[in-house]
Design an enzyme around this catalytic site. Structure first.
Site, PDB file in Angstrom:
ATOM      1  CD  GLU A 166      20.635 -59.451  10.277  1.00 39.52           C
ATOM      2  OE1 GLU A 166      20.729 -59.076   9.085  1.00 39.52           O
ATOM      3  OE2 GLU A 166      20.960 -58.743  11.251  1.00 39.52           O
ATOM      4  CD  GLU A 188      22.334 -56.155  15.935  1.00 43.53           C
ATOM      5  OE1 GLU A 188      23.074 -55.626  15.085  1.00 43.53           O
ATOM      6  OE2 GLU A 188      21.085 -56.103  15.908  1.00 43.53           O
TER       7      GLU A 188
END
Length: 349
Positions: free
Chosen positions: A226, A231
């Site tokens: 990932e 974020e």
């Protein structure tokens, strides 16, 4: 425990502020005033990583107290806020110093790393949008104890005026108290320069992301990989994060490779969230400024570098969760908008 820190920091002490010599974002013989958040007993060379894993931590001090203690601190600071102390074993540091206009290791810029445009969605056509993305649905917590249900309707996803808006709403959907959207690219990518221009939602409980997840089926997470390009957790407004997860480095083990930086007004101004990904390096940028880098290990294998896989792009806003909801949820801020001008992928140079 201190020896590891000394090994890291003895080389390249170049920047000097307030009489303190800095090596990147670390320095010896320094401290910060107050703003204490929490502390933990860790070796000196793990203090920065411990801070990056602790919600709200922006800077830290490591001392030999109690065999080695990392004092994590909160609030917006830069290196210029540190002051000199006489203890030569004491270390202080900042995460993603916003005053540091770092460039890529080669001395180039993100623009110099872009090749030809391979793929994009400018969000000016519903037919293009439908061809480019699929909407995943569900409300099972998504492995993070999240509270939203992802729908596949235009109540949570809107294309208008050349923009994509993900609407996150406070409303019941089955057993879930919130609805939102999670978009996955139909196109799979291996390497590239990824760029999104966007404004982010705000407030406690929001957790928007722009990320890449291995396209392998069935997915074996985190082993298959990932890459989090951006974020943002709303309780720490204006701080963005870039992270990689794999078998050796992931948040379940507390070993993920990550960095964060503070930007100006993430929710009312558009910013560029960017990633350079090649067969040897992964680098995170915001507005052309490098703040995260993870290079292929010399002894690379599938456990520490699954980044030769093909990946999908994901855009979503979660509500709550182990990270996004770590300081609770402000239920008075909804609905929220994640507004995206475009997503583009270039060939890497």
């Amino acid at each position: 425990m201190l020896s590891s820190s000394i090994t890291i920091l003895l080389f390249g002490l170049v920047a000097c502020q307030n009489g303190i010599q800095w090596s990147g974002n670390w320095a010896f013989s320094c401290d910060f005033h107050q703003n204490d958040l929490t502390n933990a007993r860790v070796p000196g060379d793990q203090c920065s990583n411990k801070c990056s894993q602790t919600p709200g931590c922006t800077h830290f001090v490591w001392t030999t107290y109690n065999g080695g203690t990392c004092w994590m601190k909160k609030g917006s600071v830069s290196k210029s806020n540190a002051y000199k102390v006489n203890d030569r074993t004491q270390v202080c540091g900042v995460l993603g110093d916003s005053n540091s206009q770092t460039q890529v290791s080669s001395g180039g810029s993100i623009e110099s790393l872009k090749g030809q445009l391979l793929w994009s969605d400018e969000f000016n056509s519903m037919s293009n949008f439908v061809g480019n993305w699929r909407q995943e649905t569900g409300g099972n917590g998504w492995g993070n104890n999240e509270l939203q249900y992802y729908t596949n309707n235009n109540h949570n996803t809107e294309i208008s005026n050349g923009m994509l808006t993900i609407h996150t709403r406070k409303e019941m959907y089955g057993n879930n108290r919130f609805t939102s959207a999670r978009l996955v690219s139909n196109q799979k990518f291996r390497y590239g320069v990824f760029e999104m221009r966007a404004k982010l939602p705000y407030g406690r409980g929001t957790w928007p992301a722009f990320w890449l997840l291995s396209a392998g089926k069935p997915l074996n997470w985190p082993t298959d990989g990932e890459i989090d390009i951006m974020e943002h957790v709303g309780y720490d407004q204006n701080r963005i994060h870039s992270t990689i997860h794999c078998n050796d480095f992931n948040h379940k083990k507390g070993t993920q490779k990550t960095a964060s930086t503070v930007i100006n007004d993430a929710s009312n101004q558009y910013h560029l969230y960017q990633l350079y990904w090649s067969k040897n390096s992964i680098r995170g940028f915001v507005d052309g400024r490098l703040y995260f880098e993870f290079n292929r290990p010399a002894n690379s294998n599938y456990n520490n570098w699954p980044y030769d896989n093909y990946f999908n792009i994901i855009l979503n806003t979660a509500v709550g969760g182990f990270w996004g909801g770590a300081k609770g949820i402000d239920e008075n801020i909804y609905p929220q908008k994640y507004t995206i001008d475009y997503v583009r992928v270039y060939a890497p140079k």
